[in-house]
Design an enzyme around this catalytic site. Structure first.
Site, short mmCIF file in Angstrom:
data_model
loop_
_atom_site.label_atom_id
_atom_site.label_comp_id
_atom_site.label_asym_id
_atom_site.label_seq_id
_atom_site.Cartn_x
_atom_site.Cartn_y
_atom_site.Cartn_z
N ASN A 63 -117.05 23.97 7.07
CA ASN A 63 -118.26 24.42 6.37
C ASN A 63 -118.94 23.28 5.63
O ASN A 63 -118.30 22.39 5.07
CB ASN A 63 -117.95 25.60 5.42
CG ASN A 63 -116.84 25.34 4.43
OD1 ASN A 63 -115.92 24.59 4.70
ND2 ASN A 63 -116.96 25.94 3.26
N GLU A 65 -121.91 22.72 2.83
CA GLU A 65 -122.76 23.41 1.85
C GLU A 65 -123.94 22.53 1.43
O GLU A 65 -124.05 21.37 1.83
CB GLU A 65 -121.90 23.82 0.65
CG GLU A 65 -120.82 24.82 1.09
CD GLU A 65 -120.00 25.39 -0.05
OE1 GLU A 65 -120.11 24.91 -1.20
OE2 GLU A 65 -119.23 26.33 0.23
N CYS A 74 -121.52 27.64 7.97
CA CYS A 74 -120.09 27.97 8.06
C CYS A 74 -119.39 27.08 9.09
O CYS A 74 -120.01 26.52 10.00
CB CYS A 74 -119.91 29.42 8.50
SG CYS A 74 -120.42 30.64 7.30
N GLU A 76 -117.37 28.02 11.54
CA GLU A 76 -117.40 28.56 12.90
C GLU A 76 -118.67 28.14 13.62
O GLU A 76 -118.65 27.73 14.79
CB GLU A 76 -117.35 30.10 12.89
CG GLU A 76 -116.09 30.68 12.30
CD GLU A 76 -116.19 30.93 10.80
OE1 GLU A 76 -116.78 30.11 10.08
OE2 GLU A 76 -115.67 31.97 10.36
N CYS A 113 -117.89 35.55 8.84
CA CYS A 113 -119.00 36.34 8.28
C CYS A 113 -119.82 36.94 9.42
O CYS A 113 -119.68 36.56 10.60
CB CYS A 113 -119.87 35.46 7.39
SG CYS A 113 -120.94 34.34 8.31
N CYS A 116 -121.76 34.48 11.64
CA CYS A 116 -120.92 33.73 12.60
C CYS A 116 -120.49 34.64 13.75
O CYS A 116 -120.44 34.19 14.90
CB CYS A 116 -119.71 33.14 11.89
SG CYS A 116 -120.14 31.72 10.88
N1 THU Z 1 -117.50 30.27 5.15
C1 THU Z 1 -117.21 29.80 6.40
O1 THU Z 1 -117.34 28.59 6.68
N2 THU Z 1 -116.81 30.69 7.33
C2 THU Z 1 -116.59 31.99 7.08
O2 THU Z 1 -116.23 32.72 7.99
C3 THU Z 1 -116.79 32.55 5.75
C4 THU Z 1 -117.40 31.64 4.77
C5 THU Z 1 -117.92 29.30 4.13
C6 THU Z 1 -119.35 29.40 3.71
C7 THU Z 1 -119.30 28.78 2.35
O3 THU Z 1 -119.39 27.35 2.48
C8 THU Z 1 -117.93 29.11 1.83
O4 THU Z 1 -117.16 29.49 2.96
C9 THU Z 1 -117.91 30.24 0.81
O5 THU Z 1 -118.58 31.35 1.30
#
Ligand code: THU
Length: 160
Positions: A63, A65, A74, A76, A113, A116
């Site tokens: 991930n 940000e 994310c 995935e 999520c 994704c």
């Molecule tokens: N996140 C992912 O990378 N994948 C997921 O399936 C759920 C959430 C990340 C997004 C964000 O950077 C952090 O987790 C908190 O939500």
């Protein structure tokens, strides 16, 4: 009386990851390593994803940000979009996902999520073949047979 309709899904929980079929153990380990690539100063939640292509190549993502929160991505999608861009036409056999908190060693149960799931579903349709989904879970690794199984009532091109 309305008719009750049940939408359900089924996964296999492997309590012993050494028993994961195919390349499952290697893939979840690659996802764990991929967490090191997370840039998550806002959530302090590091997510790693690893997918395996039909020729055995592994693509990972983590991930990313952003100070403008919705601009982040994310793990995935960072992995699957990279595979789409760089290995167009190659089938994806499986994707593994895991997570941990910044500064902690313990890997945590994680579930992709909605965005994704939708993004991964597109690739399942393009390749006309299932992508297995392996998720770090409490007490083992959960294996879903497809992305579609994680997304009941899916919206896809047939819905247009
Ligand atoms: N996140 C992912 O990378 N994948 C997921 O399936 C759920 C959430 C990340 C997004 C964000 O950077 C952090 O987790 C908190 O939500």
């Amino acid at each position: 009386m309305p008719e009750k309709i049940v939408f359900s899904t089924t996964a296999n929980l492997y309590k012993n990851e050494n028993l994961l079929p195919n390349n499952g153990k290697m893939l979840i380990e690659k996802a764990r390593e991929a967490c090191q690539g997370a840039y998550s100063p806002y959530s302090n939640f590091c997510v790693g994803a690893a997918l395996i292509l039909e020729d055995g190549e592994v693509v990972t993502g983590a991930n990313q940000e952003n100070a403008a929160y919705p601009s982040g991505l994310c793990a995935e999608r960072s992995a699957i979009y990279w595979a789409g861009a760089n290995h167009k036409g190659k089938k994806i056999k499986a994707i593994a996902v895991t997570a941990h908190r910044t500064g902690e060693d313990k890997f945590l149960a994680v579930s992709p999520c909605g965005s994704c799931r939708q993004a991964m579903l597109e690739y399942e349709h393009i390749q006309e073949g299932n992508i297995e989904v392996l998720l770090e879970s409490d007490g083992g690794v959960l294996v879903f047979p497809s992305v579609a199984s994680l997304l009941p009532l899916q919206f896809d091109k047939k819905s247009l």
